[in-house]
Design a protein around this motif. Sequence first.
Motif, PDB file in Angstrom:
ATOM      1  N   SER A   1       0.828  -1.207   0.000  1.00 28.21           N
ATOM      2  CA  SER A   1       0.000   0.000   0.000  1.00 28.21           C
ATOM      3  C   SER A   1       0.860   1.252   0.000  1.00 28.21           C
ATOM      4  CB  SER A   1      -0.915   0.003   1.230  1.00 28.21           C
ATOM      5  OG  SER A   1      -0.164  -0.105   2.417  1.00 28.21           O
TER       6      SER A   1
ATOM      7  N   GLU B   1       1.260   7.937  -3.538  1.00 31.24           N
ATOM      8  CA  GLU B   1       1.813   8.642  -4.679  1.00 31.24           C
ATOM      9  C   GLU B   1       3.284   8.972  -4.451  1.00 31.24           C
ATOM     10  OE1 GLU B   1       0.168   9.145  -7.528  1.00 31.24           O
ATOM     11  OE2 GLU B   1      -1.407   7.962  -6.606  1.00 31.24           O
TER      12      GLU B   1
ATOM     13  N   ARG C   1       5.789   4.961  -6.384  1.00 31.98           N
ATOM     14  CA  ARG C   1       4.449   4.378  -6.453  1.00 31.98           C
ATOM     15  C   ARG C   1       4.375   3.183  -7.392  1.00 31.98           C
ATOM     16  NH1 ARG C   1       1.463   5.538 -10.913  1.00 31.98           N
ATOM     17  NH2 ARG C   1      -0.509   5.240  -9.806  1.00 31.98           N
TER      18      ARG C   1
ATOM     19  N   VAL D   1       1.079  -1.688  -4.938  1.00 33.06           N
ATOM     20  CA  VAL D   1      -0.320  -1.733  -5.349  1.00 33.06           C
ATOM     21  C   VAL D   1      -1.183  -1.524  -4.108  1.00 33.06           C
ATOM     22  CG1 VAL D   1      -2.140  -3.180  -6.323  1.00 33.06           C
ATOM     23  CG2 VAL D   1       0.165  -3.272  -7.281  1.00 33.06           C
ATOM     24  N   PRO D   2      -2.021  -0.496  -4.084  1.00 30.75           N
ATOM     25  CA  PRO D   2      -2.880  -0.261  -2.916  1.00 30.75           C
ATOM     26  C   PRO D   2      -3.809  -1.445  -2.657  1.00 30.75           C
ATOM     27  CG  PRO D   2      -2.829   1.662  -4.358  1.00 30.75           C
ATOM     28  CD  PRO D   2      -2.168   0.541  -5.113  1.00 30.75           C
TER      29      PRO D   2
ATOM     30  N   LEU E   1      -6.919  -2.048  -4.935  1.00 23.35           N
ATOM     31  CA  LEU E   1      -6.543  -2.462  -6.284  1.00 23.35           C
ATOM     32  C   LEU E   1      -6.005  -3.892  -6.278  1.00 23.35           C
ATOM     33  CD1 LEU E   1      -6.197  -1.927  -9.265  1.00 23.35           C
ATOM     34  CD2 LEU E   1      -4.033  -0.760  -8.752  1.00 23.35           C
TER      35      LEU E   1
ATOM     36  N   THR F   1       1.559  -2.836 -11.564  1.00 22.30           N
ATOM     37  CA  THR F   1       1.736  -1.494 -11.012  1.00 22.30           C
ATOM     38  C   THR F   1       0.374  -0.930 -10.631  1.00 22.30           C
ATOM     39  OG1 THR F   1       1.418  -0.199 -13.037  1.00 22.30           O
ATOM     40  CG2 THR F   1       3.598  -1.219 -12.719  1.00 22.30           C
ATOM     41  N   PRO F   2       0.348   0.242  -9.990  1.00 24.76           N
ATOM     42  CA  PRO F   2      -0.943   0.874  -9.683  1.00 24.76           C
ATOM     43  C   PRO F   2      -1.717   1.304 -10.919  1.00 24.76           C
ATOM     44  CG  PRO F   2       0.810   1.787  -8.317  1.00 24.76           C
ATOM     45  CD  PRO F   2       1.469   0.972  -9.373  1.00 24.76           C
ATOM     46  N   ASP F   3      -1.092   1.222 -12.079  1.00 27.24           N
ATOM     47  CA  ASP F   3      -1.778   1.584 -13.317  1.00 27.24           C
ATOM     48  C   ASP F   3      -2.449   0.389 -13.991  1.00 27.24           C
ATOM     49  OD1 ASP F   3      -0.957   4.281 -13.115  1.00 27.24           O
ATOM     50  OD2 ASP F   3       1.011   3.745 -13.922  1.00 27.24           O
TER      51      ASP F   3
ATOM     52  N   SER G   1      -5.400  -2.091 -13.892  1.00 25.95           N
ATOM     53  CA  SER G   1      -6.673  -2.543 -13.327  1.00 25.95           C
ATOM     54  C   SER G   1      -6.667  -4.066 -13.269  1.00 25.95           C
ATOM     55  CB  SER G   1      -7.837  -2.063 -14.202  1.00 25.95           C
ATOM     56  OG  SER G   1      -7.798  -2.730 -15.463  1.00 25.95           O
TER      57      SER G   1
END
Length: 253
Positions: A3, A6, A10, A14-15, A18, A206-208, A210
């Motif tokens: 978690s 930003e 980042r 991965v939060p 997500l 990554t956080p990008d 989905s």
Amino acid sequence: MSSIGEGPLRVFGVPPELLREQLAALSGAGYRLVGLSEALDLLDGGCTDPLVALTFDDGYVDFLDHAVGVLAEAGAGATLYMSVGHMGEPAGWLGAQAGTLGPIMDWAQLAEVAGAGIEIGNHSLIHHPLDVLPTAQLDQEIRDSHVRLADAMARPIRSFAYPHGYNSAAVRATVARYGYTNACEVGRRLYRDGTDRFAVSRLQPTPDHSGEDLLELVRGGGSRLVPGLKRAAQPGWRVARRVALRVFHAKLT
């Protein structure tokens, strides 16, 4: 995969929400979610189910606070690679950035993670590239970190992750000598059964990504061009890093 918010780091985390979405997408598509050693054991046993091995590096406290619960909800296994020499402290290899991530877990917290069924792997003693170290130091760091983990966990430690992903024939041979059955690099491509189990390649969510993005990444196997270019550049980059370490006392990652 943790978690992390930003900022410049980042991409490495991965939060929790997500992560939950990503795991649901994979399991909903029929993938079994397990740790790395379990995945390889299943392949050896003739398993034909689609498998995704989940791996997490470093061992930040937020893995215990957030990821363990998300993994349990999803019925997923995982392998956590511990930076043994940094336990209970900030991630010293990140310098001023370390404070943005929180500390590395201590031994009691790691025992809690292991008790939740997560495989504990080794991420070496000090989080720096192993492939440019003198032979004696390389051996000592892998040996000492292995002994500490195996003694504390009271179980075999089977899996290793190379810091920053860097490895060489000498590094892989040293890891194998201490009883590991597998080790992973970065790679950014799918591992194919039958290839070197001491150079298991990984995809990097990554956080990008989905849930659907990650599912497509797993199905497609990642870029074919970038991993090849990186492998071709490694010998020259290793020489540059070795010179920097020995002549200028600098660490290039």
